[in-house]
Motif scaffolding. Structure first.
Motif, PDB file in Angstrom:
ATOM      1  N   LYS A   6      34.080  35.953  46.667  1.00  0.00           N
ATOM      2  CA  LYS A   6      34.918  35.160  45.758  1.00  0.00           C
ATOM      3  C   LYS A   6      36.353  35.650  45.828  1.00  0.00           C
ATOM      4  CE  LYS A   6      37.099  34.642  41.620  1.00  0.00           C
ATOM      5  NZ  LYS A   6      37.922  35.554  40.795  1.00  0.00           N
ATOM      6  N   GLY A   8      40.085  35.415  44.068  1.00  0.00           N
ATOM      7  CA  GLY A   8      40.779  35.034  42.836  1.00  0.00           C
ATOM      8  C   GLY A   8      42.147  34.421  43.097  1.00  0.00           C
ATOM      9  N   THR A  10      45.404  35.199  42.757  1.00  0.00           N
ATOM     10  CA  THR A  10      46.466  35.847  43.533  1.00  0.00           C
ATOM     11  C   THR A  10      46.087  35.903  45.006  1.00  0.00           C
ATOM     12  OG1 THR A  10      46.538  37.311  41.629  1.00  0.00           O
ATOM     13  CG2 THR A  10      48.096  37.766  43.382  1.00  0.00           C
ATOM     14  N   THR A 172      40.020  40.582  44.587  1.00  0.00           N
ATOM     15  CA  THR A 172      41.073  40.356  43.608  1.00  0.00           C
ATOM     16  C   THR A 172      42.340  41.102  44.010  1.00  0.00           C
ATOM     17  OG1 THR A 172      41.557  40.447  41.242  1.00  0.00           O
ATOM     18  CG2 THR A 172      40.150  42.196  42.115  1.00  0.00           C
ATOM     19  N   ASP A 173      43.261  41.325  43.064  1.00  0.00           N
ATOM     20  CA  ASP A 173      44.545  41.943  43.418  1.00  0.00           C
ATOM     21  C   ASP A 173      44.605  43.426  43.061  1.00  0.00           C
ATOM     22  OD1 ASP A 173      44.567  41.620  40.702  1.00  0.00           O
ATOM     23  OD2 ASP A 173      46.315  40.305  40.630  1.00  0.00           O
ATOM     24  N   VAL A 174      43.476  44.022  42.665  1.00  0.00           N
ATOM     25  CA  VAL A 174      43.393  45.481  42.486  1.00  0.00           C
ATOM     26  C   VAL A 174      42.184  45.965  43.290  1.00  0.00           C
ATOM     27  CG1 VAL A 174      44.555  45.774  40.277  1.00  0.00           C
ATOM     28  CG2 VAL A 174      42.162  45.077  40.317  1.00  0.00           C
ATOM     29  N   THR A 180      41.201  52.057  33.257  1.00  0.00           N
ATOM     30  CA  THR A 180      41.844  51.087  32.375  1.00  0.00           C
ATOM     31  C   THR A 180      42.722  50.192  33.240  1.00  0.00           C
ATOM     32  OG1 THR A 180      42.961  50.740  30.260  1.00  0.00           O
ATOM     33  CG2 THR A 180      43.953  52.377  31.739  1.00  0.00           C
ATOM     34  N   VAL A 209      39.267  41.928  34.754  1.00  0.00           N
ATOM     35  CA  VAL A 209      38.976  42.063  36.187  1.00  0.00           C
ATOM     36  C   VAL A 209      37.680  41.333  36.557  1.00  0.00           C
ATOM     37  CG1 VAL A 209      37.954  44.360  35.869  1.00  0.00           C
ATOM     38  CG2 VAL A 209      38.806  43.707  38.110  1.00  0.00           C
TER      39      VAL A 209
HETATM   40  P1  ADP Z   1      41.656  37.173  39.833  1.00  0.00           P
HETATM   41  O1  ADP Z   1      42.759  36.172  39.790  1.00  0.00           O
HETATM   42  O2  ADP Z   1      41.425  37.758  41.165  1.00  0.00           O
HETATM   43  O3  ADP Z   1      40.385  36.676  39.196  1.00  0.00           O
HETATM   44  P2  ADP Z   1      42.343  38.604  37.421  1.00  0.00           P
HETATM   45  O4  ADP Z   1      43.800  38.544  37.110  1.00  0.00           O
HETATM   46  O5  ADP Z   1      41.428  37.698  36.677  1.00  0.00           O
HETATM   47  O6  ADP Z   1      42.167  38.418  39.006  1.00  0.00           O
HETATM   48  O7  ADP Z   1      41.823  40.101  37.245  1.00  0.00           O
HETATM   49  C1  ADP Z   1      42.454  41.177  37.901  1.00  0.00           C
HETATM   50  C2  ADP Z   1      43.372  41.914  36.937  1.00  0.00           C
HETATM   51  O8  ADP Z   1      42.587  42.535  35.927  1.00  0.00           O
HETATM   52  C3  ADP Z   1      44.133  43.049  37.535  1.00  0.00           C
HETATM   53  O9  ADP Z   1      45.333  42.622  38.136  1.00  0.00           O
HETATM   54  C4  ADP Z   1      44.367  43.991  36.350  1.00  0.00           C
HETATM   55  O10 ADP Z   1      45.673  43.894  35.842  1.00  0.00           O
HETATM   56  C5  ADP Z   1      43.402  43.485  35.296  1.00  0.00           C
HETATM   57  N1  ADP Z   1      42.563  44.539  34.724  1.00  0.00           N
HETATM   58  C6  ADP Z   1      42.346  44.737  33.402  1.00  0.00           C
HETATM   59  N2  ADP Z   1      41.553  45.770  33.184  1.00  0.00           N
HETATM   60  C7  ADP Z   1      41.237  46.282  34.396  1.00  0.00           C
HETATM   61  C8  ADP Z   1      40.423  47.384  34.835  1.00  0.00           C
HETATM   62  N3  ADP Z   1      39.779  48.176  33.974  1.00  0.00           N
HETATM   63  N4  ADP Z   1      40.318  47.604  36.158  1.00  0.00           N
HETATM   64  C9  ADP Z   1      40.953  46.807  37.041  1.00  0.00           C
HETATM   65  N5  ADP Z   1      41.746  45.767  36.699  1.00  0.00           N
HETATM   66  C10 ADP Z   1      41.881  45.493  35.383  1.00  0.00           C
END
Ligand code: ADP
Ligand code: ASP
Ligand code: MG
Length: 400
Positions: A6, A8, A10, A172-174, A180, A209
């Motif tokens: 999957k 996301g 970004t 995803t982007d992380v 946290t 996330v």
């Molecule tokens: P996507 O568009 O890929 O679904 P999201 O924006 O929904 O991505 O989710 C990814 C984001 O979640 C990250 O950029 C980060 O800022 C946020 N995030 C919040 N809590 C966490 C966490 N514990 N670990 C990793 N990312 C987190």
């Protein structure tokens, strides 16, 4: 292997990014795997479509909203399929309906009821890569439905479950799940593994996330779930059964939920049945009440406080107007909920004390508290949210 990947918002945010995703998908195919891809809308697209609708109405029909919002994911699925075809890979794009995803009739937050696995399987068996538009399905009556914000995660996990895929990768982007949100605390550490239950708590307490319902479904269907970055090849985070994790830290992560509002009812008649009436009204309006505090009664009346999601505040206000009692009602959106989560808490005492101490040392007032076996949540003033996350992250030494 059969792999569901999957991507996301970004990750498919620009045409260049879609091209990069196509290359990643092609690589997985070249490695000898069968691939089902689930895509989100390009980043910002869903919000843009919502704002378009709001341009015309404060209260658009939810059925039309679903038709509108489902378009974002269809665009990316078609584009990715076109890109892959051009690279020489037979690929078929599908909407939720074409992929056989049946949901209930609750527009904008529909639940998946079943997936007809033959729809996707037929194409896989024909040698195709299948690209499914995430976030959507179809009701019994053939209406387009969407699965709630972040719902493409759920599409991916549900498809992986239905097809009994070997692996479900959420790109995803992380780099994975961190202790946290790394955007709030740059010292946050990536976790190699986390249990379904902890991930479920973190997600429902604000770590976006992964979408909460996708984790629920992964646990139920025993889906091998990994989150990782689409921007590099780093190893991600495995979300798995608790028994697969050798050493459980007391606290695994800190989460911040900004989508909270508090309702305070003053002068509520202190007699049996009143709370039941208030919360029945809210549940009839489909409002998700979270924390509840009732003060000790005095002079035959009491005060009652509770939190609701900020985006359900209008529904809440309407429901409160229907109460035929004399209490006054106040609303406060300037609050957030900060939480710590860890299965290790079950066997350790003093965890809560550390949290309360830490926030008090920062001069942050605790307005509401709730605990479960594996989490402690605290409502505080919104302006202290990020400070509280960093202070708690430090206090439990999560950066070590
Ligand atoms: P996507 O568009 O890929 O679904 P999201 O924006 O929904 O991505 O989710 C990814 C984001 O979640 C990250 O950029 C980060 O800022 C946020 N995030 C919040 N809590 C966490 C966490 N514990 N670990 C990793 N990312 C987190
Ligand atoms: N595009 C939808 C959203 O922004 C679904 C998703 O990205 O998972 O909420
Ligand atoms: Mg998401």
């Amino acid at each position: 292997m059969l792999i569901v990947q999957k991507y996301g918002g970004t990750s498919v945010g620009t045409l260049e990014r879609i091209e990069a995703v196509a290359k990643r998908v092609a690589k997985a195919k070249e490695d000898g795997n069968d691939i089902v891809v689930v895509v989100s809308a390009m980043s910002g697209e869903t919000n843009k479509l919502i704002s378009y609708a709001e341009n015309f109405s404060n209260n658009p029909k939810q059925r039309e909203m679903d038709l509108l919002l489902s378009a974002g994911e269809r665009v990316t699925s078609a584009l990715l399929s076109i890109a892959l075809n051009e690279m020489g890979y037979p690929t078929v794009a599908m909407s939720g309906r074409q992929a056989g995803i049946r949901t209930d009739k609750f527009h904008t937050k529909a639940r998946i009821e079943s997936i007809n696995r033959l729809c996707i399987e037929k194409e896989i068996n024909g040698g195709n890569i299948v690209v499914v538009a995430g976030f959507q399905g179809v009701t019994e009556l053939g209406e387009v439905s969407t699965l709630g914000r972040g719902g493409s995660d759920l599409s991916a996990v549900a498809i992986a479950g239905a097809l009994e895929a070997d692996l479900c990768e959420i790109y995803t982007d992380v780099d994975g799940v961190y202790t946290t949100d790394p955007r709030i605390e740059p010292k946050a550490k990536k976790l190699d593994k986390i249990s379904y239950d902890e991930m479920l708590e973190l997600a429902s307490l604000g770590a976006k996330v992964l979408q909460t319902r996708s984790v629920e479904m992964a646990k139920k269907l025993n889906v091998n779930l990994v989150t990782r970055s689409s921007f590099n090849d780093n190893e991600g985070t495995l979300i798995t059964k608790e028994e697969n994790i050798m050493e459980q830290p007391v606290v695994s992560g800190v989460a911040l939920d900004r989508n909270q509002a508090r309702v305070t009812l003053r002068g509520v008649t202190d007699k049996p049945g009143i709370a039941a009436e208030i919360f029945r009204k809210l549940s009839e309006s489909n409002v998700n009440v979270d924390m509840i505090i009732q003060n000790v009664g005095h002079d035959g009346t009491t005060n009652l406080g509770f939190t609701v999601p900020q985006n359900e505040l209008d529904l809440t206000k309407d429901a409160m107007l229907e109460l035929n009692a004399s209490q006054s009602v106040e609303y406060d959106s300037e609050i957030v909920k900060v939480s710590i989560v860890g299965v290790g808490m079950k066997s350790h005492s003093g965890v809560a004390c550390t949290a309360f101490d830490t926030l008090s040392r920062e001069g942050i007032n605790l307005e509401m508290i709730s605990t479960s076996e594996i989490k402690i949540s605290m409502v505080i003033a919104a302006k202290y949210g990020e400070l509280a996350v960093r202070a708690l992250h430090d206090a439990y030494k999560l950066d070590e």
